[in-house]
Design an enzyme around this catalytic site. Sequence first.
Site, PDB file in Angstrom:
ATOM      1  N   LYS A  63    -105.701   2.115  37.233  1.00  0.00           N
ATOM      2  CA  LYS A  63    -106.238   3.178  36.370  1.00  0.00           C
ATOM      3  C   LYS A  63    -106.308   2.722  34.922  1.00  0.00           C
ATOM      4  O   LYS A  63    -107.331   2.887  34.237  1.00  0.00           O
ATOM      5  CB  LYS A  63    -105.375   4.434  36.482  1.00  0.00           C
ATOM      6  CG  LYS A  63    -105.682   5.489  35.446  1.00  0.00           C
ATOM      7  CD  LYS A  63    -107.071   6.091  35.598  1.00  0.00           C
ATOM      8  CE  LYS A  63    -107.370   7.015  34.430  1.00  0.00           C
ATOM      9  NZ  LYS A  63    -108.680   7.659  34.502  1.00  0.00           N
ATOM     10  N   CYS A  66    -109.322   9.044  26.934  1.00  0.00           N
ATOM     11  CA  CYS A  66    -108.682   8.023  27.774  1.00  0.00           C
ATOM     12  C   CYS A  66    -108.939   6.588  27.311  1.00  0.00           C
ATOM     13  O   CYS A  66    -108.020   5.759  27.317  1.00  0.00           O
ATOM     14  CB  CYS A  66    -109.069   8.190  29.224  1.00  0.00           C
ATOM     15  SG  CYS A  66    -110.787   8.439  29.494  1.00  0.00           S
TER      16      CYS A  66
HETATM   17  N1  SAJ Z   1    -119.034   4.191  23.981  1.00  0.00           N
HETATM   18  C1  SAJ Z   1    -119.675   3.196  23.257  1.00  0.00           C
HETATM   19  N2  SAJ Z   1    -120.485   2.309  23.909  1.00  0.00           N
HETATM   20  C2  SAJ Z   1    -120.674   2.387  25.263  1.00  0.00           C
HETATM   21  C3  SAJ Z   1    -120.009   3.393  25.984  1.00  0.00           C
HETATM   22  C4  SAJ Z   1    -119.193   4.294  25.328  1.00  0.00           C
HETATM   23  O1  SAJ Z   1    -119.533   3.090  22.034  1.00  0.00           O
HETATM   24  O2  SAJ Z   1    -121.436   1.580  25.795  1.00  0.00           O
HETATM   25  C5  SAJ Z   1    -118.152   5.128  23.276  1.00  0.00           C
HETATM   26  C6  SAJ Z   1    -118.601   6.567  23.403  1.00  0.00           C
HETATM   27  O3  SAJ Z   1    -119.447   6.917  22.334  1.00  0.00           O
HETATM   28  C7  SAJ Z   1    -117.265   7.322  23.334  1.00  0.00           C
HETATM   29  C8  SAJ Z   1    -116.266   6.363  23.966  1.00  0.00           C
HETATM   30  O4  SAJ Z   1    -116.871   5.067  23.906  1.00  0.00           O
HETATM   31  O5  SAJ Z   1    -116.893   7.563  22.002  1.00  0.00           O
HETATM   32  C9  SAJ Z   1    -115.907   6.675  25.405  1.00  0.00           C
HETATM   33  O6  SAJ Z   1    -117.121   6.845  26.080  1.00  0.00           O
HETATM   34  P1  SAJ Z   1    -117.152   6.794  27.712  1.00  0.00           P
HETATM   35  O7  SAJ Z   1    -118.576   6.739  28.098  1.00  0.00           O
HETATM   36  O8  SAJ Z   1    -116.240   5.745  28.214  1.00  0.00           O
HETATM   37  O9  SAJ Z   1    -116.636   8.249  28.150  1.00  0.00           O
HETATM   38  P2  SAJ Z   1    -115.175   8.741  28.493  1.00  0.00           P
HETATM   39  O10 SAJ Z   1    -114.213   8.507  27.399  1.00  0.00           O
HETATM   40  O11 SAJ Z   1    -115.333  10.126  28.994  1.00  0.00           O
HETATM   41  O12 SAJ Z   1    -114.722   7.771  29.688  1.00  0.00           O
HETATM   42  C10 SAJ Z   1    -114.714   8.255  30.988  1.00  0.00           C
HETATM   43  C11 SAJ Z   1    -113.709   7.429  31.734  1.00  0.00           C
HETATM   44  N3  SAJ Z   1    -113.441   8.091  32.990  1.00  0.00           N
HETATM   45  C12 SAJ Z   1    -112.145   8.308  33.340  1.00  0.00           C
HETATM   46  O13 SAJ Z   1    -111.199   7.951  32.674  1.00  0.00           O
HETATM   47  C13 SAJ Z   1    -111.953   9.006  34.612  1.00  0.00           C
HETATM   48  C14 SAJ Z   1    -114.241   6.044  31.994  1.00  0.00           C
HETATM   49  O14 SAJ Z   1    -113.376   5.396  32.950  1.00  0.00           O
HETATM   50  C15 SAJ Z   1    -115.624   6.074  32.559  1.00  0.00           C
HETATM   51  O15 SAJ Z   1    -116.080   4.738  32.720  1.00  0.00           O
HETATM   52  C16 SAJ Z   1    -116.528   6.795  31.581  1.00  0.00           C
HETATM   53  O16 SAJ Z   1    -116.028   8.153  31.498  1.00  0.00           O
HETATM   54  C17 SAJ Z   1    -117.963   6.807  32.092  1.00  0.00           C
HETATM   55  O17 SAJ Z   1    -118.329   5.845  32.794  1.00  0.00           O
HETATM   56  O18 SAJ Z   1    -118.691   7.736  31.717  1.00  0.00           O
END
Ligand code: SAJ
Length: 443
Positions: free
Chosen positions: A222, A276
Amino acid sequence: MSLQELTTRIEDKSARLAVIGLGYVGLPVACEFARAGFDVLGVDILAERVEKINRGVSPIEGNEPGLAELLREVIGGGRLRAATDYADLRDRDVILIDVETPVDEHNIPRYRALYSALTSLGPVLKEGALVIVESTLAPGTMRDVVIPQLEEHSRRRLNAGFHAGNCPERVMPGKLLANLRGLSRVCGGMTPETSAALIALYRHIVQADLDPADCITAEIVKTAENAYRDVQIAFANELALVCEAAGGDVWKVRELVNKSPGRNVLLPGAGVGGHCIPKDPWLLAYGARGTDLNLSLIPSARRVNDAMPRHILDLLAGALAERGEALKGKTVLALGYAYLEDSDDTRNSPTAAFLAALETAGAAARVHDPFVEGYQGDALKMAEGADAAVLLVKHSEYKTLDLAALAGALRLPVFVDGRGLFTPAELTAAGFTQRIIGRGQAA
Ligand code: SAJ
């Protein structure tokens, strides 16, 4: 009751379940098991939240498809009941723990909520019960914290008086129920038989792989899956910095790199927020505690991503300087406060870091966000009289911003695009002095 008897009662759904912590993870999982036909007791320390849930009203903010209806259904059907008193847990055969596991300012896990749950659960833990921690844990936490605490407070021994496992959740705001049903789960048990009992349980609500494992594996998987994403994002961000310095265009570069088999450069941006990704790399790193292993990549990726809001400020200072203007004393319109596009979730918002850096630089801010209470409104009106605009979150509605009108409303036509939402041509056509993350001045 033996683990085999308990497993049978899990399979026929006569086992009595409980969920400790009715937040955005615990509540959906309580509802799902209730819907599957289990008798579920939800326990939370917040009386107001418990009262709301027992009225069939979801306390979860934001748009969670299906959750409100499901909650009403299972409360109305008497399958789910919420309470604040741990004593109600005495007759529970399976207890899930879904409490927060944050890190502190030194990036050390602070398990206050976990210790509190374990200390309260121990004395009322039913003989032979199965305790499953769904919260994200630093590797070794089941061994070093959960088991010792349960043995101390229940005065029973693991695998004799109770059983324990770790089944990390993979839910995401906005897709809580969909992810719960559709994403695979690592079913970590302190014994293989316990892992099998977890699989029997989650089979009732998960339509994806249920992978048996030991607890260390479950804890590492995780935290690693999110640390991996953090490192991937940090690579994209550092590549953007190289492109700016070398006069390249990271948006073109990543598109062409990703044509190479097995490459997947993610999106550079104004920072990494959320509940996370910013913390799980530190939980993973904590798994190496007490050894002479000095990690470099995982902490460095955190530092790269945490530095991006400051970089956006540097881009703004550069754009103003191009017009002979200083940053100090200016008023800046910040577009986007949520941590993610088209979300109202502001946890660990990179914009908050940007605003702090802006204030330190002696400038003022106006914040617009169509999803966040207190920041909603007409962005063009908010721009009137401000000196520059900075885009920090790529909310869909910003794509249709009237850029010419925005340039006209601002005192100075200066625009910094922290997410690569616009092209140089679009910003030039609107008359902006511009900076776009990852685009070198020559690009
Ligand atoms: N971000 C970037 N560039 C990217 C992707 C994200 O700058 O290419 C930034 C986003 O703007 C945000 C942060 O990172 O501020 C997190 O974005 P995220 O897309 O990872 O979304 P989260 O935080 O909701 O991550 C969740 C996580 N899921 C769980 O923990 C169950 C992550 O493991 C998933 O990979 C992600 O969602 C997903 O794939 O959407």
